[in-house]
Scaffold this motif. Structure first.
Motif, PDB file in Angstrom:
ATOM      1  N   PRO A  64       0.844  -1.299   0.200  1.00 31.29           N
ATOM      2  CA  PRO A  64      -0.089  -0.113  -0.213  1.00 31.29           C
ATOM      3  C   PRO A  64       0.889   1.313   0.004  1.00 31.29           C
ATOM      4  O   PRO A  64       1.982   1.297   0.474  1.00 31.29           O
ATOM      5  CB  PRO A  64      -0.856  -0.052   1.387  1.00 31.29           C
ATOM      6  CG  PRO A  64      -0.845  -1.372   1.645  1.00 31.29           C
ATOM      7  CD  PRO A  64       0.610  -1.902   0.990  1.00 31.29           C
ATOM      8  N   GLN A  65       0.519   2.216  -0.425  1.00 30.71           N
ATOM      9  CA  GLN A  65       1.026   3.660  -0.512  1.00 30.71           C
ATOM     10  C   GLN A  65       1.316   4.090   0.637  1.00 30.71           C
ATOM     11  O   GLN A  65       0.390   3.894   1.568  1.00 30.71           O
ATOM     12  CB  GLN A  65       0.295   4.614  -1.371  1.00 30.71           C
ATOM     13  CG  GLN A  65       1.014   5.836  -1.657  1.00 30.71           C
ATOM     14  CD  GLN A  65       0.144   6.778  -2.458  1.00 30.71           C
ATOM     15  OE1 GLN A  65      -1.097   6.614  -2.867  1.00 30.71           O
ATOM     16  NE2 GLN A  65       0.762   7.981  -2.949  1.00 30.71           N
ATOM     17  N   ASN A  66       2.645   4.660   0.971  1.00 32.54           N
ATOM     18  CA  ASN A  66       3.164   5.039   2.466  1.00 32.54           C
ATOM     19  C   ASN A  66       3.361   3.892   3.332  1.00 32.54           C
ATOM     20  O   ASN A  66       3.735   4.238   4.270  1.00 32.54           O
ATOM     21  CB  ASN A  66       2.022   6.077   2.862  1.00 32.54           C
ATOM     22  CG  ASN A  66       1.811   7.371   2.050  1.00 32.54           C
ATOM     23  OD1 ASN A  66       2.962   7.657   1.227  1.00 32.54           O
ATOM     24  ND2 ASN A  66       0.826   7.822   2.050  1.00 32.54           N
ATOM     25  N   ALA A  67       3.263   2.536   3.088  1.00 33.22           N
ATOM     26  CA  ALA A  67       3.490   1.593   3.835  1.00 33.22           C
ATOM     27  C   ALA A  67       4.885   1.398   3.486  1.00 33.22           C
ATOM     28  O   ALA A  67       5.691   1.236   2.796  1.00 33.22           O
ATOM     29  CB  ALA A  67       2.858   0.275   3.562  1.00 33.22           C
ATOM     30  N   LYS A  68       5.650   1.124   4.793  1.00 31.70           N
ATOM     31  CA  LYS A  68       6.852   0.687   4.995  1.00 31.70           C
ATOM     32  C   LYS A  68       7.286  -0.911   4.822  1.00 31.70           C
ATOM     33  O   LYS A  68       6.359  -1.746   5.544  1.00 31.70           O
ATOM     34  CB  LYS A  68       7.662   1.518   6.283  1.00 31.70           C
ATOM     35  CG  LYS A  68       7.439   2.968   6.242  1.00 31.70           C
ATOM     36  CD  LYS A  68       8.401   3.297   7.287  1.00 31.70           C
ATOM     37  CE  LYS A  68       8.386   4.854   7.081  1.00 31.70           C
ATOM     38  NZ  LYS A  68       8.478   5.633   6.121  1.00 31.70           N
ATOM     39  N   PRO A  69       8.407  -1.355   4.485  1.00 28.02           N
ATOM     40  CA  PRO A  69       8.664  -2.618   4.589  1.00 28.02           C
ATOM     41  C   PRO A  69       8.781  -3.281   5.940  1.00 28.02           C
ATOM     42  O   PRO A  69       8.900  -2.596   6.909  1.00 28.02           O
ATOM     43  CB  PRO A  69      10.358  -2.667   3.954  1.00 28.02           C
ATOM     44  CG  PRO A  69      10.302  -1.442   3.222  1.00 28.02           C
ATOM     45  CD  PRO A  69       9.440  -0.632   3.908  1.00 28.02           C
TER      46      PRO A  69
END
Length: 95
Positions: A64-69
């Motif tokens: 998802p957009q703006n989700a970090k690993p």
């Protein structure tokens, strides 16, 4: 969770950084069954629900957009490199 599945989850995390992912990508990278790839995706979704999203129209998973690993960059890199090295070794010796 065993070591092999943990490695696959880290690899999934690295691939989500590059773009969409589906079961066949995991099956090809690790030479595992459809059922095992589905279990790995379920495990990743369970552990990191905000870091993966299924897009039914395209039939793939995406970050998802703006989700970090979920995993550190160095860990993702080394797991990815190890899998690539195994495939190179297989190709060289035609296993």
């Amino acid at each position: 969770m065993n070591f092999a599945q943990r490695m696959r989850l880290i690899w999934i995390d690295s691939q989500l950084e590059c773009g969409p992912l589906n079961r066949s990508d995991i099956m090809q990278a690790f030479e595992i069954s459809t059922a095992q790839a589905a279990l790995d995706l379920k495990a990743y979704r369970t552990e990191h629900p905000s870091r993966i999203k299924y897009e039914p129209r395209q039939k793939h998973y995406r970050r998802p957009q703006n989700a970090k690993p979920a995993f550190h960059e160095n860990l993702r890199f080394h797991v990815y490199e190890a899998i690539m090295a195994m495939h190179l070794h297989k190709d060289i010796f035609h296993e």
